[in-house]
Design a protein around this motif. Structure first.
Motif, short mmCIF file in Angstrom:
data_model
loop_
_atom_site.label_atom_id
_atom_site.label_comp_id
_atom_site.label_asym_id
_atom_site.label_seq_id
_atom_site.Cartn_x
_atom_site.Cartn_y
_atom_site.Cartn_z
N THR A 89 49.35 48.14 27.80
CA THR A 89 49.24 49.43 27.17
C THR A 89 47.95 49.12 26.65
OG1 THR A 89 50.44 48.04 25.43
CG2 THR A 89 51.78 49.34 26.76
N THR A 90 46.82 48.94 26.01
CA THR A 90 45.34 48.81 25.54
C THR A 90 44.57 49.56 26.16
OG1 THR A 90 45.12 47.04 26.83
CG2 THR A 90 46.57 46.50 24.72
N GLY A 91 44.69 50.02 27.21
CA GLY A 91 43.77 51.19 28.01
C GLY A 91 42.20 50.62 28.66
N PRO A 92 41.41 51.93 27.87
CA PRO A 92 40.24 50.73 27.97
C PRO A 92 39.70 49.83 27.79
CG PRO A 92 40.03 53.06 28.12
CD PRO A 92 41.32 52.56 27.99
N TRP A 93 40.99 49.60 26.45
CA TRP A 93 39.92 48.14 25.17
C TRP A 93 40.38 47.44 26.31
CZ3 TRP A 93 35.73 50.07 23.13
CH2 TRP A 93 36.25 51.50 21.79
N GLY A 94 41.98 47.28 26.31
CA GLY A 94 42.01 45.93 27.09
C GLY A 94 41.41 45.31 28.57
N LEU A 95 40.95 46.14 28.52
CA LEU A 95 40.15 46.12 29.87
C LEU A 95 38.76 45.31 30.14
CD1 LEU A 95 39.68 48.41 33.76
CD2 LEU A 95 37.35 48.00 31.96
N LEU A 96 37.87 46.10 28.61
CA LEU A 96 36.75 45.82 28.28
C LEU A 96 37.43 44.44 28.07
CD1 LEU A 96 34.03 45.90 27.23
CD2 LEU A 96 35.01 46.62 25.75
N MET A 97 38.26 43.78 27.04
CA MET A 97 38.45 42.52 26.56
C MET A 97 38.75 41.56 27.78
SD MET A 97 37.19 42.70 23.46
CE MET A 97 39.01 41.77 22.25
N ASN A 98 39.61 41.87 28.90
CA ASN A 98 40.14 40.80 30.05
C ASN A 98 38.72 40.54 30.16
OD1 ASN A 98 42.43 40.95 29.58
ND2 ASN A 98 42.99 42.67 30.68
N GLN A 149 44.83 48.13 18.63
CA GLN A 149 46.02 47.00 17.55
C GLN A 149 45.74 48.02 16.40
OE1 GLN A 149 48.28 44.99 17.90
NE2 GLN A 149 47.39 44.90 20.40
N GLY A 150 44.95 49.21 15.75
CA GLY A 150 45.18 50.38 15.00
C GLY A 150 45.56 48.59 13.21
#
Length: 234
Positions: A89-98, A149-150
């Motif tokens: 549910t975190t989109g491209p930001w989650g991909l980057l962090m992973n 995360q806002g």
């Protein structure tokens, strides 16, 4: 024969490429399945409500030890991309962090092991990689986590030492110890299937497999308990 001491026989380039591609594809599939089920299992252990443990780095570590740091990058990118379009549910930001988390942890480990294929260097690589990952993720959590995360950046800054640092160290310990525990049986199976290079290690380079397994199991259990403490389950 040491589980972490391998030296492949000279093989025609086309065969190496085919075998590596096939094994990499399989590692991507297995890493995704492991990520999905481990996040489901650890759902009740979410730290701070959004930091979730997953064990896909165990699979990616095995690929990195077999084929080098480039394999870590490739598998991490593929699995994180599929995760982004399916369950994240975190989109491209989650991909980057992973990708940053996995590569900062396992690329150094795979590089050190590629330079010296011994059990000692495998462990050293995992330890160094875990420390680098924990430090690196503190910076990137400070920069990126407020975006997806806002949350105010000041609130994230207050969480860096008491939350993010122990979470990432525990995650590294969990994945590193399970890599120690599973590397040998997985690699033996891959060799029997013709997907991994055969070992040419000397018989005198044996590792006490039982001792290594017991230590790795103890560390894995310790990591789980640390995760439960961080998640305030116990």
């Amino acid at each position: 024969m040491s589980a972490f001491t391998t030296s492949s026989q000279p093989t025609p380039r086309s065969r190496i490429d085919t075998r590596t591609i096939a094994c990499t594809g399989m590692l991507c599939a297995v890493a995704y399945v492991v990520m999905y089920f481990s996040k489901t299992i650890f759902a009740t252990m979410a730290v701070a409500g959004f930091l979730k443990f997953d064990l896909k780095d165990v699979v990616i570590a095995i690929g990195g030890f077999l084929f080098g740091p480039l394999n870590v990058l490739c598998v991490s990118l593929v699995v994180s991309l599929i995760e982004m379009v399916t369950v994240s549910t975190t989109g491209p930001w989650g991909l980057l962090m992973n990708v940053i988390s996995t590569c900062s942890f396992l690329c150094p480990a795979a590089y050190l092991y590629k330079r010296n294929r011994t059990f000692k260097w495998a462990i050293l690589g995992l330890v160094i990689g875990g420390v680098l990952m924990a430090g690196t993720m503190m910076l990137w959590n400070y920069l990126v986590t407020p975006i997806y995360q806002g949350m105010p950046r000041a609130a994230i800054a207050d969480m860096l030492l008491p939350v993010f640092l122990p979470f990432n160290l525990t995650k590294g310990l969990m994945n590193g110890s399970l890599t120690m525990l599973l590397y040998k049986p997985v690699v033996v199976a891959l060799r029997k299937a013709g997907l991994a290079p055969q070992s040419q290690s000397a018989a005198g380079a044996k590792t006490n497999t039982l001792a290594v397994s017991l230590v790795a199991l103890f560390l894995a259990v310790t990591a789980v308990f640390l995760g439960l403490v961080l998640a305030k389950v116990i």
